[in-house]
Design a protein around this motif. Structure first.
Motif, short mmCIF file in Angstrom:
data_model
loop_
_atom_site.label_atom_id
_atom_site.label_comp_id
_atom_site.label_asym_id
_atom_site.label_seq_id
_atom_site.Cartn_x
_atom_site.Cartn_y
_atom_site.Cartn_z
N GLU A 2 -15.50 9.35 4.53
CA GLU A 2 -16.24 8.01 3.93
C GLU A 2 -16.59 8.15 2.39
OE1 GLU A 2 -19.87 5.14 5.71
OE2 GLU A 2 -19.22 7.08 6.58
N ALA A 3 -17.26 9.08 2.25
CA ALA A 3 -17.53 9.30 0.92
C ALA A 3 -16.54 9.13 -0.07
CB ALA A 3 -18.27 10.65 0.75
N TRP A 4 -15.31 9.64 0.16
CA TRP A 4 -14.31 9.61 -0.76
C TRP A 4 -14.02 8.04 -0.86
CZ3 TRP A 4 -12.29 11.25 -4.82
CH2 TRP A 4 -10.84 10.84 -5.16
N ALA A 5 -13.78 7.31 0.17
CA ALA A 5 -13.48 5.82 0.16
C ALA A 5 -14.36 5.13 -0.70
CB ALA A 5 -13.47 5.24 1.43
N ARG A 6 -15.69 5.47 -0.33
CA ARG A 6 -16.79 4.81 -1.40
C ARG A 6 -16.70 5.18 -2.64
NH1 ARG A 6 -20.85 7.01 1.25
NH2 ARG A 6 -21.04 8.69 -0.19
N ASP A 7 -16.69 6.31 -3.04
CA ASP A 7 -16.68 6.83 -4.69
C ASP A 7 -15.41 6.00 -5.10
OD1 ASP A 7 -18.71 8.20 -3.81
OD2 ASP A 7 -17.96 10.11 -4.26
N ALA A 8 -13.98 6.03 -4.52
CA ALA A 8 -13.02 5.45 -5.11
C ALA A 8 -12.95 4.03 -5.27
CB ALA A 8 -11.89 5.90 -4.09
N ALA A 27 -13.35 -0.06 -12.97
CA ALA A 27 -12.17 -0.25 -13.83
C ALA A 27 -11.77 -1.77 -13.99
CB ALA A 27 -11.11 0.74 -13.26
N GLY A 28 -12.30 -2.62 -13.15
CA GLY A 28 -11.87 -3.77 -13.19
C GLY A 28 -10.71 -4.38 -12.01
N ARG A 29 -10.51 -3.24 -11.47
CA ARG A 29 -9.48 -3.30 -10.32
C ARG A 29 -9.82 -3.89 -8.88
NH1 ARG A 29 -4.41 -2.23 -12.68
NH2 ARG A 29 -3.92 -2.39 -10.61
N SER A 30 -9.00 -4.77 -8.45
CA SER A 30 -9.28 -5.50 -7.19
C SER A 30 -8.89 -4.72 -5.97
CB SER A 30 -8.57 -6.85 -7.10
OG SER A 30 -7.11 -6.85 -6.99
N GLU A 31 -8.07 -3.65 -6.07
CA GLU A 31 -7.52 -2.94 -4.93
C GLU A 31 -8.62 -2.00 -4.43
OE1 GLU A 31 -6.28 -2.49 -7.91
OE2 GLU A 31 -4.16 -3.26 -7.81
N ARG A 32 -8.69 -1.74 -3.01
CA ARG A 32 -9.75 -1.09 -2.16
C ARG A 32 -9.02 -0.07 -1.39
NH1 ARG A 32 -11.73 -2.85 -5.96
NH2 ARG A 32 -13.89 -3.95 -6.11
N ILE A 33 -9.83 0.88 -0.95
CA ILE A 33 -9.01 1.65 0.08
C ILE A 33 -10.02 1.72 1.37
CG2 ILE A 33 -7.92 3.18 -1.61
CD1 ILE A 33 -9.83 5.34 -1.29
N ASP A 34 -9.44 2.29 2.27
CA ASP A 34 -10.23 2.17 3.62
C ASP A 34 -10.14 3.69 4.30
OD1 ASP A 34 -11.71 1.67 6.18
OD2 ASP A 34 -11.36 -0.44 5.88
N HIS A 35 -11.22 4.38 4.73
CA HIS A 35 -11.28 5.79 5.46
C HIS A 35 -10.86 5.52 6.77
CE1 HIS A 35 -15.22 4.71 6.49
NE2 HIS A 35 -15.09 5.40 7.10
N ARG A 36 -10.92 4.29 7.44
CA ARG A 36 -10.73 4.22 8.91
C ARG A 36 -9.34 4.32 9.36
NH1 ARG A 36 -13.60 -1.43 9.49
NH2 ARG A 36 -12.34 -1.79 7.98
N SER A 37 -9.10 4.21 10.68
CA SER A 37 -7.74 4.40 11.10
C SER A 37 -6.90 3.05 10.98
CB SER A 37 -7.80 4.70 12.68
OG SER A 37 -8.33 3.71 13.49
N ILE A 38 -5.91 3.08 11.15
CA ILE A 38 -4.88 1.74 10.94
C ILE A 38 -5.47 0.64 12.25
CG2 ILE A 38 -2.73 0.79 11.20
CD1 ILE A 38 -3.20 2.07 8.61
N ASP A 39 -5.74 1.37 13.34
CA ASP A 39 -5.93 0.04 14.49
C ASP A 39 -7.40 -0.19 14.13
OD1 ASP A 39 -3.79 1.14 15.88
OD2 ASP A 39 -4.60 2.86 17.10
N ALA A 40 -8.43 0.65 13.89
CA ALA A 40 -9.61 -0.11 13.31
C ALA A 40 -9.65 -1.12 12.30
CB ALA A 40 -10.61 1.02 12.90
N GLN A 41 -8.82 -0.98 11.42
CA GLN A 41 -8.59 -1.95 10.18
C GLN A 41 -7.83 -2.97 10.79
OE1 GLN A 41 -7.21 -0.24 6.32
NE2 GLN A 41 -7.65 1.95 7.21
#
Length: 409
Positions: A170-176, A183-197
Motif C-alpha cells: 500500500e505504501a508503494w502505491a501511495r508514494d508512486a 510530475a503532472g501525470r494523470s496515471e495512477r497505480i493500485d495495490h489491490r487485487s484485480i477482483d477488488a479493483q
C-alpha cells in the motif's frame, strides 16, 4: 499506463542459493564467495543502470561494502536451509524520468526498510518490455537480522509478518501516485487485487449512471473492461532465459495463451461498449425527433381548439387575433378554460338569440290552433242545438197520435 508490481520473496540456502551470488547478479558485479570458494562474475550483464547500499545510522562502515556485507551474512547463517535475505522486486513508473524514479525509490526504501533497521542493497534495472517500451524496475536485497554493535544479532521475526508486507504494498502505491501527481501525470497505480479493483469500478458505474453522469459511466465502463482479465502466469527466470534464446517453453506458451485471451476479451468488451453507446445516441436522436413532432401536433391542436371556440362563441365574442400569430399564453388560457366564464355568458346569449325565433313560431302555432279549436267548438254547439230541435219536433208528433186514435184512423 503505469503498472503496479511489488513482490517479496526469501533467498534461501535450501534451494542451493547464495546471497553473494544473488547480489553479484542483481548489481551486475563480480563478487567472491568465501564460504563456497567461488567467484560470481556478472559484470557483462546489461540493463543495470544504478546500484547502491543504504544502511541505518548505527550500521558500521564495513557494511557499506557489498562483498563484506553478504559474506558476513553467509558466515553467520549456519543452517543448511537458512534464510539469507529478503528480496523486494518493484516496478518503477515509466512515466517518470530516471531522476524522479530514483528519488521515489530511495524515499520508499529509507522509510519502510532502513528506518526499521534493515540494510538494503539496491539495484535499478531497465529492460525492454513486451510492448517494446522501457520496463524500469528495482531489486532490493534486505538483511534479516538486527544490528548489534559491529555485527548482526538475532533475526527479527516481526519483519516476516503478512500485515507488514501488505503495508509495504500500500505504501508503494501511495508514494508512486504522489510522485506521478507531482510530475503532472494523470496515471495512477493500485495495490489491490484485480477482483477488488473491478468490483469498485462496477460500483462507480452504477453510481455514475444513477446520477446521470454519462461521461463518467463511459470512463468507468472502460476501466471495468480493462480489469476483466484473467491472471497471467509467471514465466520464471529459467524459462524466460530460454525464451530469449528462442526456445519455446511450456510456461511461455501458457503466458502467451493467457495474453491472447485477455486481448480478445478486451477487444470484445470495447466493441460491445461502442455498440451500446451508438444505440444510446440513436435513441436520443429518436426521442428528440418525436418530441419535435409532438410539439408541432400540440400547436396544431391549439389552433384547432381556438377555431372551434370562435365558432361556439359566435360573432359577439370573437377573438380578433389570428390564432397562428396570437400570443401563446392567451391561446393556452382559452384552451385551458381560464376564460370560461366569459365564454359561457357569450354562449348562453348566442343560444338564447338562436332559440328566440323558434319560440315565436311556436306561439303563433299555438294561437292558430286555439282559434281552430274555438271554431270547432262553436260548430259542434250549433249541431247539438239543431239535433235537439229535431228531436223536439219529432217528439211532439208522437204525442198527438196517442191523444186522438180515432182521428188517426
Amino acid at each position: 499506463m503505469a503498472i503496479y508490481h511489488l513482490s517479496a520473496k526469501v533467498i534461501s540456502r535450501a534451494g542451493g542459493r547464495s546471497s553473494v551470488a544473488a547480489a553479484a547478479y542483481r548489481t551486475a558485479g563480480r563478487l567472491y564467495d568465501d564460504r563456497q570458494g567461488l567467484e560470481h562474475d556478472y559484470s557483462r550483464k546489461s540493463g543495470v543502470i544504478h546500484s547502491e547500499i543504504m544502511v541505518p545510522e548505527n550500521a558500521p562502515d564495513w557494511m557499506r561494502d557489498r562483498s563484506q556485507l553478504w559474506n558476513a551474512v553467509e558466515i553467520i547463517e549456519k543452517r543448511r536451509d537458512a534464510q539469507l535475505a529478503r528480496e523486494i522486486e518493484v516496478s518503477l513508473p515509466r512515466e517518470l524520468d530516471r531522476g524522479q524514479r530514483l528519488e521515489l525509490l530511495r524515499g520508499f526504501i529509507e522509510r519502510e526498510f532502513v528506518d526499521r533497521g534493515m540494510i538494503a542493497d539496491v539495484a535499478v534495472h531497465e529492460s525492454k518490455a513486451r510492448d517494446g517500451f522501457s520496463q524500469p524496475h528495482a531489486h532490493v536485497m534486505l538483511t534479516m537480522r538486527e544490528l548489534t554493535g559491529d555485527g548482526f544479532g538475532k533475526k527479527d521475526r516481526g519483519w516476516n509478518a503478512p500485515d507488514l508486507l501488505l503495508g509495504w504494498r500500500e505504501a508503494w502505491a501511495r508514494d508512486a501516485n504522489i510522485a506521478l501527481e507531482h510530475a503532472g501525470r494523470s496515471e495512477r497505480i493500485d495495490h489491490r487485487s484485480i477482483d477488488a479493483q473491478r468490483s469498485e469500478a462496477e460500483q462507480q458505474v452504477e453510481r455514475a449512471r444513477a446520477s446521470g453522469q454519462e461521461k463518467l459511466v463511459f470512463e468507468y465502463e472502460k476501466k471495468v473492461i480493462e480489469l476483466s482479465r484473467e491472471p497471467e502466469p509467471k514465466i520464471g527466470p529459467s524459462a524466460n532465459a530460454q525464451e530469449k534464446r528462442g526456445i519455446v517453453t511450456e510456461r511461455g506458451s501458457a503466458f502467451r495463451a493467457a495474453q491472447a485471451r485477455n486481448a480478445q476479451r478486451e477487444e470484445l468488451g470495447r466493441k460491445q461498449l461502442e455498440l451500446r453507446l451508438e444505440l444510446m445516441e440513436r435513441g436520443r436522436a429518436f426521442i428528440a425527433s418525436a418530441r419535435e413532432r409532438l410539439d408541432q401536433l400540440w400547436n396544431r391542436a391549439e389552433a384547432a381548439l381556438y377555431r372551434i371556440k370562435e365558432r361556439v362563441i359566435g360573432g359577439g365574442g370573437r377573438l380578433h387575433a389570428d390564432p397562428e400569430h396570437s400570443d401563446f399564453d392567451t391561446r393556452r388560457e382559452v384552451v385551458s378554460g381560464r376564460d370560461f366564464k366569459r365564454s359561457e355568458e357569450q354562449t348562453f346569449n348566442a343560444v338564447r338569440e338562436r332559440t328566440a325565433p323558434e319560440n315565436a313560431n311556436q306561439a303563433r302555432r299555438d294561437a292558430v290552433l286555439g282559434r281552430e279549436r274555438e271554431t270547432i267548438s262553436i260548430e259542434q254547439e250549433s249541431i247539438d242545438r239543431s239535433q235537439e230541435q229535431r228531436e223536439s219536433i219529432l217528439g211532439r208528433g208522437k204525442s198527438s197520435d196517442r191523444r186522438d186514435p180515432e182521428r188517426s184512423r
